[in-house]
Each structure stands twice: as C-alpha cells, then as structure tokens.
Design a protein around this motif. Structure first.
Motif, PDB file in Angstrom:
ATOM      1  N   PHE A 171       0.821  -1.212   0.000  1.00  0.00           N
ATOM      2  CA  PHE A 171       0.000   0.000   0.000  1.00  0.00           C
ATOM      3  C   PHE A 171       0.853   1.259   0.000  1.00  0.00           C
ATOM      4  O   PHE A 171       0.619   2.181  -0.779  1.00  0.00           O
ATOM      5  N   LEU A 172       1.867   1.316   0.860  1.00  0.00           N
ATOM      6  CA  LEU A 172       2.693   2.516   0.963  1.00  0.00           C
ATOM      7  C   LEU A 172       3.534   2.736  -0.293  1.00  0.00           C
ATOM      8  O   LEU A 172       3.723   3.860  -0.744  1.00  0.00           O
ATOM      9  N   GLU A 173       4.035   1.629  -0.871  1.00  0.00           N
ATOM     10  CA  GLU A 173       4.882   1.744  -2.066  1.00  0.00           C
ATOM     11  C   GLU A 173       4.087   2.211  -3.274  1.00  0.00           C
ATOM     12  O   GLU A 173       4.651   2.724  -4.244  1.00  0.00           O
ATOM     13  N   THR A 174       2.790   2.048  -3.221  1.00  0.00           N
ATOM     14  CA  THR A 174       1.939   2.491  -4.327  1.00  0.00           C
ATOM     15  C   THR A 174       2.125   3.978  -4.602  1.00  0.00           C
ATOM     16  O   THR A 174       2.053   4.426  -5.743  1.00  0.00           O
ATOM     17  N   PHE A 175       2.403   4.731  -3.562  1.00  0.00           N
ATOM     18  CA  PHE A 175       2.526   6.182  -3.712  1.00  0.00           C
ATOM     19  C   PHE A 175       3.951   6.627  -4.054  1.00  0.00           C
ATOM     20  O   PHE A 175       4.183   7.791  -4.347  1.00  0.00           O
ATOM     21  N   THR A 176       4.896   5.704  -4.008  1.00  0.00           N
ATOM     22  CA  THR A 176       6.294   6.076  -4.271  1.00  0.00           C
ATOM     23  C   THR A 176       6.870   5.427  -5.518  1.00  0.00           C
ATOM     24  O   THR A 176       7.976   5.767  -5.929  1.00  0.00           O
ATOM     25  N   LEU A 177       6.150   4.486  -6.124  1.00  0.00           N
ATOM     26  CA  LEU A 177       6.657   3.815  -7.324  1.00  0.00           C
ATOM     27  C   LEU A 177       6.819   4.839  -8.445  1.00  0.00           C
ATOM     28  O   LEU A 177       5.858   5.508  -8.819  1.00  0.00           O
ATOM     29  N   PRO A 178       8.024   4.980  -9.002  1.00  0.00           N
ATOM     30  CA  PRO A 178       8.276   6.055  -9.974  1.00  0.00           C
ATOM     31  C   PRO A 178       7.747   5.757 -11.368  1.00  0.00           C
ATOM     32  O   PRO A 178       7.419   4.614 -11.703  1.00  0.00           O
ATOM     33  N   ALA A 179       7.691   6.801 -12.185  1.00  0.00           N
ATOM     34  CA  ALA A 179       7.307   6.670 -13.591  1.00  0.00           C
ATOM     35  C   ALA A 179       8.474   6.070 -14.376  1.00  0.00           C
ATOM     36  O   ALA A 179       9.642   6.372 -14.097  1.00  0.00           O
ATOM     37  N   CYS A 180       8.166   5.247 -15.362  1.00  0.00           N
ATOM     38  CA  CYS A 180       9.208   4.528 -16.092  1.00  0.00           C
ATOM     39  C   CYS A 180      10.128   5.433 -16.924  1.00  0.00           C
ATOM     40  O   CYS A 180      11.350   5.212 -16.924  1.00  0.00           O
ATOM     41  N   PRO A 181       9.623   6.438 -17.675  1.00  0.00           N
ATOM     42  CA  PRO A 181      10.547   7.301 -18.421  1.00  0.00           C
ATOM     43  C   PRO A 181      11.588   7.960 -17.521  1.00  0.00           C
ATOM     44  O   PRO A 181      12.761   8.061 -17.891  1.00  0.00           O
ATOM     45  N   THR A 182      11.175   8.369 -16.323  1.00  0.00           N
ATOM     46  CA  THR A 182      12.108   8.986 -15.370  1.00  0.00           C
ATOM     47  C   THR A 182      13.164   7.986 -14.916  1.00  0.00           C
ATOM     48  O   THR A 182      14.351   8.308 -14.835  1.00  0.00           O
ATOM     49  N   VAL A 183      12.732   6.761 -14.624  1.00  0.00           N
ATOM     50  CA  VAL A 183      13.666   5.713 -14.189  1.00  0.00           C
ATOM     51  C   VAL A 183      14.679   5.406 -15.292  1.00  0.00           C
ATOM     52  O   VAL A 183      15.881   5.260 -15.030  1.00  0.00           O
ATOM     53  N   ILE A 184      14.207   5.309 -16.533  1.00  0.00           N
ATOM     54  CA  ILE A 184      15.088   5.004 -17.659  1.00  0.00           C
ATOM     55  C   ILE A 184      16.126   6.105 -17.856  1.00  0.00           C
ATOM     56  O   ILE A 184      17.332   5.831 -18.006  1.00  0.00           O
TER      57      ILE A 184
END
Length: 236
Positions: A171-184
């Motif tokens: 539940f908590l990680e749902t709000f922190t999982l980053p967007a893929c273009p940013t990660v790439i």
C-alpha cells in the motif's frame, strides 16, 4: 570420447550455457515477431520518425534473438556430440557477440544521454500503443520492462491506464513507485558506469564460455590423437 575432469566440466558448462541462451533467444525472437506481425502494430513500421526508436528496438530484438538461437544450436550440437567444427563455428559467433557486447557497453556509457532518451521514447511508444489498442504483445513488453525496472506507467503506480502491467506493490509503495521514463533516463544519466558494468559482466560470461569451448576442442583433439592404434598382422 575420453575427456578428463576439466573437459567433462567444460562440456557440462557449455550445454547448460547454450540451453539458457536458446531460451533467451527464443523468448526475444518470439516477442519481437509477435509485435512485428501484430495487426495492431504493422502500421508503426512505416517510415515515421515518431516511432523510429520503437522500430529499431523491435528489429534488434528479432535479429539478436535469431543470432542467439543460432549460437545455441551450434554450441549444444558441438558440446553434446564433441564436434570440433560446430564448436569452431560457435566460438566464432560468440567472439563476435563478445566484441559487440563490449562495444555496446562503451557506446551506452559515452552516449548515455542519447541512449537514455531513445530508450525512454521506446517505452513511451509501447505505452501509447498499449493504451490505445490494448495489444497483447505490448502488454507483455510493458510487463517485462516495468517489472525489471520496478516502475509504472508515465506517472507512477497511480497510473490507471497500465495498472495491470505494473509490479505488485504494498500500500505505501503504491505512492512512491516512480514513472518509467524517469527511471530510464536516470538509469543512463546517473548510473552510466553501472550500465556499462552490466554489459561488461555479460561479456565476461561469454568469454568464460569461449574459454570452455577452447578447452573442450583441445581435449577432443588430444583424445583423437591418443586413440588406440590398431595393427594388422601380416600374412606370409
């Protein structure tokens, strides 16, 4: 043929190595052909600068998958049947792949910003196609990318359009999982040495397979030369 302990060990290593390579090559080739031949994505392979990164990515997937399958066929046949010719072809192909792998690692590091942008464009194209057409091939591609990079969509885990393809999180990680273009982009810009190290690590595995192939070829040659000599009794 009679192989010593080192020869038998190298034979086993090559068989296992080539089985793994065959599975990876088959997966890459299958996914690439699935995307390429899908009725939903055929139009994207027309000349279009907006989908250039996607087209290049799929083409590389197909070609590399086919080459890996070819390498695995020669490698497994040569190791299982102790055939020096097949092992020679395997070693030649593997040498080329090793050089290309090292070159790709250096280029990825030297041109990391450009490579990062191209990879982000590739992801965005796949994302757009999945959202608009719900193509199964795009779904598989998105799932692989997002689970590998541990990211989700273009806005993060709250992206409702690709939620089904995102990694499972608490539940908590749902709000922190980053967007893929940013990660790439961050992966190539701030972790350039790590990316290059990944390429070099794969190249090191290929070199180990090359060494095993060379040892096995030498063992096969030695065992043939030292085989039993048959004498024919002369009749007077």
């Amino acid at each position: 043929m009679a192989l010593d302990g080192c020869g038998q060990f190298c034979k086993c290593i090559l068989i296992i190595f080539n089985i793994i390579v065959a599975l990876v090559g088959l997966a890459m080739l299958g996914l690439g052909l699935w995307i390429r031949l899908s009725s939903e994505t055929k139009g994207m392979f027309d000349l279009n600068l907006n989908t250039q990164a996607f087209v290049i990515g799929v083409t590389v997937l197909i070609v590399l998958g086919a080459v890996l399958l070819l390498v695995a066929v020669f490698g497994d046949y040569g190791a299982c049947n102790e055939n020096r010719t097949a092992l020679g072809v395997f070693s030649g192909l593997l040498s080329i792949l090793t050089v290309l792998q090292i070159a790709a690692g250096v280029i990825a590091y030297m041109q990391r910003n450009e490579v990062g942008n191209q990879m982000a464009d590739f992801y965005i194209t796949v994302y757009s196609q999945y959202v608009t057409k719900r193509d199964p091939g795009m779904s598989v591609t998105l799932t692989i990318i997002q689970n590998t990079l541990h990211c989700c969509g273009i806005i993060g885990a709250l992206d409702p359009l690709v939620k089904k393809t995102c990694p499972e999180t608490g539940f908590l990680e749902t709000f922190t999982l980053p967007a893929c273009p940013t990660v790439i982009l961050n992966m190539f810009e701030s972790k350039g040495p790590l990316v290059m190290g990944l390429f070099f690590g794969i190249a090191a595995i290929l070199i180990i397979a090359l060494v095993c192939s060379s040892i096995l070829v030498k063992q096969i040659k030695t065992s043939r030369l030292s085989g039993p000599v048959h004498y024919t009794k002369a009749v007077y």
